[in-house]
Design a protein around this motif. Structure first.
Motif, PDB file in Angstrom:
ATOM      1  N   THR A   7       0.235  -1.071   0.181  1.00 15.88           N
ATOM      2  CA  THR A   7       0.083  -0.312  -0.412  1.00 15.88           C
ATOM      3  C   THR A   7       1.030   1.400   0.188  1.00 15.88           C
ATOM      4  OG1 THR A   7      -0.469  -0.228   2.614  1.00 15.88           O
ATOM      5  CG2 THR A   7      -2.025  -1.573   0.840  1.00 15.88           C
ATOM      6  N   PRO A   8       0.378   2.299  -0.787  1.00 17.10           N
ATOM      7  CA  PRO A   8       1.105   3.811  -0.853  1.00 17.10           C
ATOM      8  C   PRO A   8       1.765   4.269   0.479  1.00 17.10           C
ATOM      9  CG  PRO A   8      -0.693   3.430  -2.191  1.00 17.10           C
ATOM     10  CD  PRO A   8      -0.541   2.376  -1.154  1.00 17.10           C
ATOM     11  N   ARG A   9       2.228   4.592   1.093  1.00 14.39           N
ATOM     12  CA  ARG A   9       2.761   5.398   2.156  1.00 14.39           C
ATOM     13  C   ARG A   9       1.623   6.299   2.596  1.00 14.39           C
ATOM     14  NH1 ARG A   9       5.426   9.427   4.298  1.00 14.39           N
ATOM     15  NH2 ARG A   9       6.519   8.482   6.676  1.00 14.39           N
ATOM     16  N   THR A  10       1.514   6.358   4.182  1.00 13.73           N
ATOM     17  CA  THR A  10       0.142   7.656   4.316  1.00 13.73           C
ATOM     18  C   THR A  10       1.418   8.538   4.840  1.00 13.73           C
ATOM     19  OG1 THR A  10      -0.839   6.406   5.919  1.00 13.73           O
ATOM     20  CG2 THR A  10      -1.636   5.716   4.427  1.00 13.73           C
ATOM     21  N   GLU A  31      -9.496  19.082   6.560  1.00 16.27           N
ATOM     22  CA  GLU A  31     -10.413  17.260   6.250  1.00 16.27           C
ATOM     23  C   GLU A  31     -11.352  18.175   6.386  1.00 16.27           C
ATOM     24  OE1 GLU A  31     -10.505  13.605   8.380  1.00 16.27           O
ATOM     25  OE2 GLU A  31      -9.943  14.623   9.167  1.00 16.27           O
ATOM     26  N   ARG A  47      -5.192   9.214   8.495  1.00 15.79           N
ATOM     27  CA  ARG A  47      -3.695   9.059   8.143  1.00 15.79           C
ATOM     28  C   ARG A  47      -4.213   9.667   6.506  1.00 15.79           C
ATOM     29  NH1 ARG A  47       1.178   8.148  10.227  1.00 15.79           N
ATOM     30  NH2 ARG A  47       1.858   7.328   8.707  1.00 15.79           N
ATOM     31  N   PHE A  48      -3.282  10.420   5.795  1.00 18.91           N
ATOM     32  CA  PHE A  48      -3.134  10.832   4.290  1.00 18.91           C
ATOM     33  C   PHE A  48      -2.770  11.238   3.359  1.00 18.91           C
ATOM     34  CE2 PHE A  48      -4.485  14.070   7.936  1.00 18.91           C
ATOM     35  CZ  PHE A  48      -5.447  14.465   7.586  1.00 18.91           C
ATOM     36  N   ASP A  49      -2.470  10.938   2.155  1.00 21.39           N
ATOM     37  CA  ASP A  49      -2.187  10.707   0.861  1.00 21.39           C
ATOM     38  C   ASP A  49      -0.654  11.432   1.048  1.00 21.39           C
ATOM     39  OD1 ASP A  49      -3.058  12.051  -0.718  1.00 21.39           O
ATOM     40  OD2 ASP A  49      -4.853  10.938  -1.244  1.00 21.39           O
ATOM     41  N   GLY A  50      -0.324  11.228  -0.085  1.00 19.24           N
ATOM     42  CA  GLY A  50       1.143  11.649  -0.345  1.00 19.24           C
ATOM     43  C   GLY A  50      -0.213  12.903  -0.670  1.00 19.24           C
ATOM     44  N   SER A  51      -0.974  13.505  -1.504  1.00 16.68           N
ATOM     45  CA  SER A  51      -1.053  14.461  -2.299  1.00 16.68           C
ATOM     46  C   SER A  51      -1.871  15.858  -1.345  1.00 16.68           C
ATOM     47  CB  SER A  51      -2.210  14.478  -3.173  1.00 16.68           C
ATOM     48  OG  SER A  51      -3.315  14.407  -2.611  1.00 16.68           O
ATOM     49  N   ALA A  81      -6.508  10.548  -6.380  1.00 11.35           N
ATOM     50  CA  ALA A  81      -5.970  10.299  -4.830  1.00 11.35           C
ATOM     51  C   ALA A  81      -4.678  10.728  -5.517  1.00 11.35           C
ATOM     52  CB  ALA A  81      -6.470   8.680  -4.475  1.00 11.35           C
ATOM     53  N   ASP A  82      -4.270  10.902  -6.586  1.00 16.09           N
ATOM     54  CA  ASP A  82      -2.594  11.370  -6.870  1.00 16.09           C
ATOM     55  C   ASP A  82      -3.085  11.803  -8.261  1.00 16.09           C
ATOM     56  OD1 ASP A  82       0.159  11.380  -7.025  1.00 16.09           O
ATOM     57  OD2 ASP A  82       0.248   9.329  -7.873  1.00 16.09           O
TER      58      ASP A  82
END
Length: 129
Positions: A7-10, A31, A47-51, A81-82
């Motif tokens: 899973t992508p880093r959060t 948020e 927890r948030f995504d990279g964007s 999301a990205d």
């Protein structure tokens, strides 16, 4: 060596705050207003995504240009999301268009104020009233 993909880093609220240059309370504010989205861990941590940090930085720019948080959330609603560079270019184009319209409206208001017309008469015929 094998690299495992998962899973992508959060990122935590604090990490997003540092990366975007705002206080942690601002991250939660964005948020709550739909500018960024979080997932919750089993321990109920956000927890948030990279964007997320980029979205906040763009949101701050949009706010300086006069957009409300609600307008910014709508601007971001269709982003993936990205977001790709093309998606960000679309946001930039929409921001430029919105700011140009606001500048036109402000110039019209300034001209009306400088016209010598009584203040209580300015805007009497304005359809936005």
């Amino acid at each position: 060596m094998t690299v495992l993909t998962g899973t992508p880093r959060t990122f935590s609220v604090g990490e997003v705050a540092v990366d975007s240059g705002v206080a942690p309370s601002a991250v939660r504010f964005y948020e709550n207003h739909g500018v960024i989205n979080a997932v919750r861990t089993a321990g109920n941590q956000r927890r948030f995504d990279g964007s997320a940090a980029c979205r906040i930085q763009v949101a701050k720019l949009a706010q300086r240009a006069g957009l409300s948080v609600r307008e910014i959330a709508a601007l971001f609603a269709d982003l993936s999301a990205d977001p790709t560079p093309d998606e960000w270019a679309g946001v930039a184009h929409r921001l430029v268009t919105e700011v140009e319209e606001r500048v036109r409206n402000l110039k019209a208001q300034l001209a009306a104020l400088e016209s010598g017309t009584r203040l209580c008469e300015i805007g009497r015929d304005d359809p936005a009233r």
